[in-house]
Each structure stands twice: as structure tokens, then as C-alpha cells.
Design an enzyme around this catalytic site. Structure first.
Site, PDB file in Angstrom:
ATOM      1  N   ASP A  44     -35.295 -32.153 -36.441  1.00 15.34           N
ATOM      2  CA  ASP A  44     -34.999 -31.112 -37.422  1.00 15.34           C
ATOM      3  C   ASP A  44     -35.707 -29.808 -37.093  1.00 15.34           C
ATOM      4  OD1 ASP A  44     -37.508 -32.165 -37.972  1.00 15.34           O
ATOM      5  OD2 ASP A  44     -36.998 -32.904 -39.958  1.00 15.34           O
ATOM      6  N   ASN A  86     -41.158 -38.910 -50.518  1.00 16.29           N
ATOM      7  CA  ASN A  86     -39.994 -39.313 -51.322  1.00 16.29           C
ATOM      8  C   ASN A  86     -39.007 -40.186 -50.523  1.00 16.29           C
ATOM      9  OD1 ASN A  86     -38.742 -37.496 -49.627  1.00 16.29           O
ATOM     10  ND2 ASN A  86     -38.004 -36.128 -51.236  1.00 16.29           N
ATOM     11  N   HIS A 136     -37.785 -39.514 -47.510  1.00 16.47           N
ATOM     12  CA  HIS A 136     -36.847 -38.831 -46.604  1.00 16.47           C
ATOM     13  C   HIS A 136     -37.205 -39.116 -45.150  1.00 16.47           C
ATOM     14  CE1 HIS A 136     -39.433 -34.892 -46.664  1.00 16.47           C
ATOM     15  NE2 HIS A 136     -39.581 -35.440 -45.482  1.00 16.47           N
ATOM     16  N   GLU A 150     -32.823 -35.629 -47.465  1.00 18.35           N
ATOM     17  CA  GLU A 150     -33.431 -35.819 -48.775  1.00 18.35           C
ATOM     18  C   GLU A 150     -32.653 -36.878 -49.571  1.00 18.35           C
ATOM     19  OE1 GLU A 150     -36.224 -34.601 -49.322  1.00 18.35           O
ATOM     20  OE2 GLU A 150     -36.401 -32.455 -48.943  1.00 18.35           O
TER      21      GLU A 150
HETATM   22  C1  GLP Z   1     -41.385 -33.466 -42.881  1.00 16.12           C
HETATM   23  C2  GLP Z   1     -40.427 -33.701 -41.686  1.00 16.12           C
HETATM   24  C3  GLP Z   1     -40.226 -35.155 -41.401  1.00 16.12           C
HETATM   25  C4  GLP Z   1     -41.574 -35.849 -41.435  1.00 16.12           C
HETATM   26  C5  GLP Z   1     -42.118 -35.829 -42.830  1.00 16.12           C
HETATM   27  C6  GLP Z   1     -43.500 -36.419 -42.940  1.00 16.12           C
HETATM   28  O1  GLP Z   1     -40.809 -32.879 -43.987  1.00 16.12           O
HETATM   29  N1  GLP Z   1     -39.179 -33.058 -41.760  1.00 16.12           N
HETATM   30  O2  GLP Z   1     -39.560 -35.326 -40.153  1.00 16.12           O
HETATM   31  O3  GLP Z   1     -41.423 -37.180 -41.020  1.00 16.12           O
HETATM   32  O4  GLP Z   1     -42.063 -34.559 -43.419  1.00 16.12           O
HETATM   33  O5  GLP Z   1     -44.488 -35.544 -42.478  1.00 16.12           O
HETATM   34  P1  GLP Z   1     -45.948 -35.993 -42.140  1.00 16.12           P
HETATM   35  O6  GLP Z   1     -45.853 -36.846 -40.911  1.00 16.12           O
HETATM   36  O7  GLP Z   1     -46.714 -34.728 -41.896  1.00 16.12           O
HETATM   37  O8  GLP Z   1     -46.454 -36.750 -43.306  1.00 16.12           O
END
Ligand code: GLP
Length: 234
Positions: free
Chosen positions: A66, A128, A130, A135
Site C-alpha cells: 500500500d 481493527n 485490517h 478496512e
Molecule cells: C498500517 C499499514 C498496514 C500495517 C498496519 C500495522 O496502517 N497500512 O500494512 O500492517 O498498519 O502497523 P504496525 O505494524 O505499525 O502496527
């Protein structure tokens, strides 16, 4: 789904980097699906060490999950994150590293197919549930698309934007859940306590669009990598 629990982030990262190494040694032109966020950082550090020990990334292709749309702080773009934390530390060819964008959104799935499909996909998980920026409510067969970020995701990510939610973009381009499901092998990392609720739902409940990660339940080769603080038992 297979679940593995590690004593800390570093040992989890070492384990996953070793799996990537095995793949690249068997298939030097492997296609990797990569994630940003704090979850894969230890894995990327371990991959940089493996490169120093001789692992060759020169034929590897990567597709990131992403990217923000209209990110006003360049240092917070996912391209910048990947350059800093991985790409500048290994010998991957930059032209073989891909990110979705509003301009290429319609071709991203096709580009992945043309490259031979993703051999190994690394995923984090949002609080959440995702994955990437899919989402809750996103269709399980979605392709790469532009999405509005939920307030909870913008709130969770403001820590990267000087704590100022007004700087957090409102939209992102993300691989869809259907795109992710096409990867041949998937590793999902959850290594902080705040992910426990999402992981418990994933392991104990039926698949539902309310928990985007639950699409993975029907994938034939998913490994969930947890640290001890993420306790999946009720
Ligand atoms: C973000 C990204 C995800 C990621 C998630 C968790 O919003 N788009 O790809 O897996 O949040 O992030 P983190 O690893 O910093 O907890």
C-alpha cells in the site's frame, strides 16, 4: 493457519528473514510482497544482515501492499520507509520495487501477475483487523483500489506524523484482499500487545468482512507469527 510464538520481535524477525533467504536461494528471481509499519522492522533488519553475509537480492522483484495518497510529509511515504529500512541496505534493483499509486491502481494486479505472482507475502495487522489498508467492510475479492482510511487507522498512524492527525492522509491505495489471497505463501506478523484482540478474533471466529484479516482463514498456506505478549488464548 499455522501459529508460531516467539519470545521477542528480534527472534520473530530472524525466523521470517530465514524463510525469505530459503526462498531466494531456491528461486533467485523470487517475487516478494512487502509490508510497512513497525511489525516487519526486525525482519528487514535481519534481511539487511543476511545481505551482508552474501544473500543476493539482485534478481528479486517486490510489490508493496500500500501507499498513502497525497502524503504531505515525504518521510512518511511508504516508499521512503522501504528505502530507509530495507531497499537502501540490500542490492535489490529499485526498478524492480513497486508501489501502488492512483496512476497505476488499475494495473497493479496485472503487473503482479506478469511478474509471476507473489511467492511470499509479509503482512502486519491493524488494531481493527485490517491488512494493508483494507478496512472493515472491504470485499474479500477486492483488487488493488483507492480507499478512505478510517478514523481509528488515522488515529493509530498519527504517531508517525508528529502526533498531528491533521497531517495523516485521508486516503491510500492498497492491494485488495483478493490480491493478497493470490500470494502463494503468507506470513502475518503481530508483535505488540494491542493486536491481541484482532488475533483472538482471527483464530477463534468465522471469517467476516468485519475483520479483513479473516479472509486468510481460507488460504492454504498462512503462518501467523506472534510474540509472547500477543496472547491468542482466551
Ligand atoms: C498500517 C499499514 C498496514 C500495517 C498496519 C500495522 O496502517 N497500512 O500494512 O500492517 O498498519 O502497523 P504496525 O505494524 O505499525 O502496527
Amino acid at each position: 493457519m499455522v501459529v508460531k510464538v516467539f519470545k521477542d520481535k528480534a527472534s520473530l524477525g530472524e525466523f521470517l528473514a530465514e524463510r525469505v533467504k530459503e526462498l531466494i536461494e531456491k528461486k533467485p528471481d523470487a517475487v516478494l510482497g512487502l509490508a510497512t509499519g513497525s511489525s516487519p522492522l526486525a525482519t528487514y533488519a535481519a534481511l539487511a544482515r543476511l545481505y551482508k553475509q552474501g544473500l543476493d537480492f539482485s534478481k528479486v522483484t517486490t510489490f508493496n501492499l500500500d501507499e498513502y495518497v497525497d502524503c504531505r510529509i515525504e518521510k512518511e511515504t511508504y516508499r521512503y520507509f522501504m528505502d530507509e529500512n530495507l531497499f537502501n541496505k540490500i542490492n535489490v534493483k529499485k526498478k524492480r520495487t513497486h508501489f501502488p499509486s492512483p496512476e497505476t491502481v488499475g494495473e497493479y494486479d496485472e503487473d503482479i501477475e506478469k511478474a509471476g505472482g507473489i511467492d511470499l507475502q509479509i503482512l502486519g495487522i491493524g488494531v481493527n483487523g485490517h491488512i494493508a489498508f483494507n478496512e472493515p467492510g472491504t470485499s474479500f475479492d477486492s483488487k488493488t483500489h483507492i480507499t478512505d482510511l478510517t478514523e481509528s487507522t488515522r488515529e493509530a498512524n498519527k504517531r508517525f506524523f508528529n502526533g498531528d492527525i491533521s497531517l495523516v492522509p485521508y486516503q491510500a491505495v492498497t492491494m485488495g484482499l483478493g490480491t493478497i489471497m493470490k500470494a502463494r505463501k503468507i506470513y502475518l506478523i503481530a508483535n505488540t500487545e494491542e493486536k491481541t484482540k484482532a488475533i483472538r478474533s482471527l483464530l477463534n471466529e468465522e471469517a467476516s468482512v468485519k475483520l479483513p484479516a479473516s479472509v486468510l482463514i481460507s488460504h492454504p498456506d498462512v503462518t501467523i507469527l506472534l510474540t509472547e505478549e500477543v496472547n491468542p488464548v482466551f
